[in-house]
Motif scaffolding. Structure first.
Motif, short mmCIF file in Angstrom:
data_model
loop_
_atom_site.label_atom_id
_atom_site.label_comp_id
_atom_site.label_asym_id
_atom_site.label_seq_id
_atom_site.Cartn_x
_atom_site.Cartn_y
_atom_site.Cartn_z
N VAL A 76 0.88 -1.16 0.00
CA VAL A 76 0.00 0.00 0.00
C VAL A 76 0.92 1.21 0.00
O VAL A 76 1.76 1.36 0.90
N ASP A 90 -3.69 8.73 -2.17
CA ASP A 90 -4.72 7.82 -2.70
C ASP A 90 -4.62 6.47 -1.99
O ASP A 90 -3.65 5.73 -2.19
N GLY A 92 -6.04 3.87 -2.66
CA GLY A 92 -6.14 2.76 -3.62
C GLY A 92 -4.86 2.50 -4.40
O GLY A 92 -4.83 1.59 -5.23
N ARG A 94 -1.30 1.05 -5.15
CA ARG A 94 -0.44 -0.05 -4.73
C ARG A 94 0.89 0.07 -5.46
O ARG A 94 0.97 0.67 -6.54
N ASP A 125 -9.43 -6.51 -7.22
CA ASP A 125 -9.89 -5.75 -6.05
C ASP A 125 -10.31 -4.37 -6.56
O ASP A 125 -9.46 -3.57 -6.97
N SER A 126 -11.61 -4.10 -6.53
CA SER A 126 -12.12 -2.87 -7.17
C SER A 126 -11.69 -1.61 -6.44
O SER A 126 -11.87 -0.51 -6.95
N THR A 127 -11.13 -1.73 -5.24
CA THR A 127 -10.67 -0.53 -4.53
C THR A 127 -9.28 -0.08 -5.00
O THR A 127 -8.82 0.99 -4.64
N ILE A 128 -8.63 -0.91 -5.80
CA ILE A 128 -7.28 -0.56 -6.28
C ILE A 128 -7.40 0.31 -7.53
O ILE A 128 -8.02 -0.08 -8.52
N THR A 129 -6.82 1.50 -7.45
CA THR A 129 -6.96 2.50 -8.52
C THR A 129 -5.79 2.50 -9.48
O THR A 129 -5.94 2.80 -10.67
N LYS A 130 -4.59 2.22 -8.98
CA LYS A 130 -3.38 2.29 -9.81
C LYS A 130 -2.27 1.50 -9.14
O LYS A 130 -2.33 1.23 -7.93
N GLU A 170 -2.45 2.90 -14.50
CA GLU A 170 -3.78 3.22 -13.97
C GLU A 170 -4.72 2.06 -14.28
O GLU A 170 -4.56 1.36 -15.29
N ARG A 171 -5.73 1.90 -13.43
CA ARG A 171 -6.78 0.91 -13.74
C ARG A 171 -7.42 1.27 -15.08
O ARG A 171 -7.73 2.44 -15.33
#
Ligand code: COA
Length: 173
Positions: A76, A90, A92, A94, A125-130, A170-171
């Protein structure tokens, strides 16, 4: 002829992996970029926390058809501490760090396949943004690999481990 997808999977690092990890970290193609890992005791001190569920940095052994081929860790980014990534706000975000264990497997696309598979898994994991990674600026092989799996160069940064090139994926929308 189209090739079948490479079957790469990951399993969490466990205590009994630490001796192997110590040996891998001492291989010259790894220590060239990861630094001197020190004694088995130092490796245990550094990597045992990565086996704990409560840790924000987690270690994994990458498997190709059930054969161990490398190590990858995710963390994180926000709140890393010890001077790392102080600007990240952020939750989200990682970060990942990785190596292939076998020198004879370098530069053949295995790293790309491993990192792509790991990112696909993380993004479930939908909370991970990038996802970020931070190779040494002169690690041309790693940078080329990371570009090809979609990491974009953000710029040069100074980390507590020295200069690095910050790259972010990025996602996908
Ligand atoms: C970084 C690493 C995981 C990448 O995996 P890999 O399987 O070697 O990389 P890939 O083959 O998927 O991609 C590497 C790309 O760089 C190219 N390449 C190979 N050797 C190179 C070199 N010495 N200089 C520049 N490019 C190089 C490859 O041709 C390939 O590009 P291409 O697909 O256009 O042909 C792996 O090299 C490794 O573990 N290195 C040692 C430890 C390390 O550097 N870890 C990363 C720290 S940030």
């Amino acid at each position: 002829m189209p090739q079948p997808p490479i079957a790469i999977s990951f399993r969490p690092l466990v205590v009994s992996d630490l001796a192997t990890l110590h040996e891998w970290l001492h291989r010259p193609h790894v220590s060239e970029w990861w630094g001197d890992p020190g004694t088995p005791e130092q490796v245990e001190q550094d990597y045992l926390p990565l086996t704990k569920k409560e840790s924000t940095t987690r270690g994994y052994i990458a498997l190709l058809e059930n054969e161990p081929i490398g190590f990858i860790q995710s963390y994180v980014v926000m709140g890393s501490g010890d001077g790392w990534w102080k600007q990240e706000t952020d939750p989200g975000a990682r970060g990942i760090d990785q190596f292939l264990a076998n020198a004879e497997q370098l530069g053949q696309g295995l790293g790309k396949a491993m990192i792509q598979a790991f990112m696909d898994w993380l993004f479930q994991d939908s909370t991970i943004t990038k996802i970020q990674t931070d190779p040494a600026p002169e690690n041309d092989r790693a940078i080329r690999c990371y570009r090809q799996v979609g990491f974009v160069e953000i710029g040069a940064v100074i980390t507590p481990d020295g200069p690095a090139l910050l790259m972010v994926k990025e996602r996908s929308r």
